[in-house]
Enzyme design. Structure first.
Site, mmCIF file in Angstrom:
data_model
loop_
_atom_site.group_PDB
_atom_site.id
_atom_site.type_symbol
_atom_site.label_atom_id
_atom_site.label_comp_id
_atom_site.label_asym_id
_atom_site.label_seq_id
_atom_site.Cartn_x
_atom_site.Cartn_y
_atom_site.Cartn_z
ATOM 1 C CG ASP A 1 1.561 3.200 4.778
ATOM 2 O OD1 ASP A 1 0.495 2.750 5.221
ATOM 3 O OD2 ASP A 1 2.463 2.462 4.304
ATOM 4 C CG ASP B 1 -3.176 2.671 5.213
ATOM 5 O OD1 ASP B 1 -4.312 2.362 4.773
ATOM 6 O OD2 ASP B 1 -2.391 1.851 5.696
ATOM 7 C CG ASP C 1 -0.184 0.252 2.539
ATOM 8 O OD1 ASP C 1 1.067 0.301 2.528
ATOM 9 O OD2 ASP C 1 -0.857 0.411 3.571
#
Ligand code: CTP
Ligand code: MN
Ligand code: MN
Ligand code: MN
Length: 368
Positions: free
Chosen positions: A206, A306, A204
């Site tokens: 962040d 995120d 992902d």
């Protein structure tokens, strides 16, 4: 060097947060094997064994040489008989029988597959496994009532399990910047997570978002998410600010619990945050890489992002926590921290290390 093979174990810091662990892993064959055993222990909810395998693996990652003899490991912190035997077998035979049988087991394979779905943890994976499900197709054809996260996780499974590249992270950063600056021009956006530790890919992206003036950042996550949803198509947004359980590092939590006794509520582990999935347009520069197996009309990739909104006064703690790695950031076990009666304000990560009387470890050395 104190680290020459056969050096005394006294040269190895006991705490993971003090071992300089770069991405250059000289013992990958061993750590890959231990990772499988750690995962399997996790699947049997055996926390003790999980930690034992993980700890030894993390020490091996920090060594600046390849281990060639099990004798040189004598006295390594936390090295038990089981790990020693696994390492010895691999050094002698190239494989470890236990690891081989774990990887061949249906249970390990199925739980690994199911826990790779966004929104699925070990408990859920195990439940489905016990209900005789083995493949994604089984799940999709089942009567299971999936959570919103799991639905999205299954729908975009291929995208979400394809590593995110740094180029993709940069593109997402532009999208985030555009949305953030629209509402808060002076905001500061920082790439955290694995990319900050120097990784070339991640599962992902962040981002930490703060503003030099405390309080200006309040309410930002909702606005940013709404704007991004309208611009790039946000597939899933779990804008549960103030619901954070793991929203920040254990360091921050440890400090918060101390401060809590004096103040009303803990604001430290209640950062506004959003674990989301963004549509990344692949015609915009990703070079179509990795798009080969996708349908002709799908020109985008689902990417996990995120976003964490942090007040400037807690930024250093949040950065330390969200940079990871999970193992490297285990600063929380330090008695120094728990005995603090007051919240120690830190303007930078360096100050947190100094406050704990620890040597500063740079982000790229935190890959334990
Ligand atoms: N983290 C956290 N609270 C969460 C989620 C994550 O404090 N609710 C922390 C993790 O412990 C980790 C860091 O944020 O230290 C980054 O988490 P994650 O994205 O899961 O891992 P990465 O190290 O970035 O790995 P990858 O590159 O695969 O994303
Ligand atoms: Mn080296
Ligand atoms: Mn990450
Ligand atoms: Mn993350």
């Amino acid at each position: 060097s104190v680290f020459s093979a056969g050096a005394s174990s006294a040269a190895i810091p006991t705490y993971a947060c003090q071992r300089r662990t770069t991405l250059n892993n000289h013992n990958k064959v061993l750590t890959d094997a231990l990772k499988i055993l750690a995962e399997n222990a996790e699947y049997y909810e055996s926390v003790g064994r999980y930690l034992a395998f993980t700890r030894v693996s993390s020490i091996l990652k920090s060594l600046p040489y390849a281990v060639t003899s099990v004798d040189s490991l004598r006295g390594f912190p936390g090295l038990g008989e089981h790990c020693r035997k696994v390492i010895e077998e691999i050094l002698e035979d190239g494989v470890c029988q236990e690891v081989e049988s774990v990887t061949q087991s249906q249970r390990y394979q199925t739980l690994t597959l199911f826990t790779s779905i966004f929104g699925v943890g070990v408990k859920t994976a195990e439940k489905w496994y016990k209900e005789q499900h083995q493949t994604l197709a089984d799940l999709r054809a089942s009567q299971i009532r999936f959570t919103k996260e799991q639905q999205v996780g299954l729908q975009y499974y291929e995208d979400l399990t394809t590593p995110v590249t740094r180029a993709e992270a940069d593109m997402i950063r532009k999208t985030v910047e555009e949305a953030v600056y629209r509402y808060l021009p002076g905001a500061v956006i920082t790439l955290a997570g694995g990319f900050r530790r120097g990784k070339e890919t991640g599962h992902d992206v962040d981002f930490l978002i703060t503003h030099p003036e405390e309080g200006k950042e309040k309410g930002l996550v909702t606005k940013v998410i709404q704007h991004m949803a309208s611009q790039v198509g946000l597939r899933h947004s779990d804008t549960t600010h103030h619901q954070a359980i793991m929203s920040c590092s254990s360091v921050v939590r440890a400090l918060a619990s101390q401060k809590c006794r004096k103040q009303e509520t803990s604001k430290f582990d209640h950062f506004e945050r959003c674990f989301t999935i963004v549509k990344l347009n692949q015609e915009l520069g990703a070079g179509g890489q990795g798009a080969g197996h996708r349908p002709e009309d799908k020109h985008w990739k689902a990417v996990r992002v995120d976003l964490v909104i942090v007040p400037i006064s807690q930024f250093a703690y949040a950065l330390l926590g969200w940079t990871g790695s999970q193992v490297s950031k285990m600063l929380c076990n330090f008695p120094h921290l728990h005995s603090q009666n007051e919240y120690f304000s830190a303007a930078a990560e360096e100050e947190i290390f100094a406050h704990l009387e620890l040597d500063y470890i740079a982000p790229w050395e935190r890959n334990a």
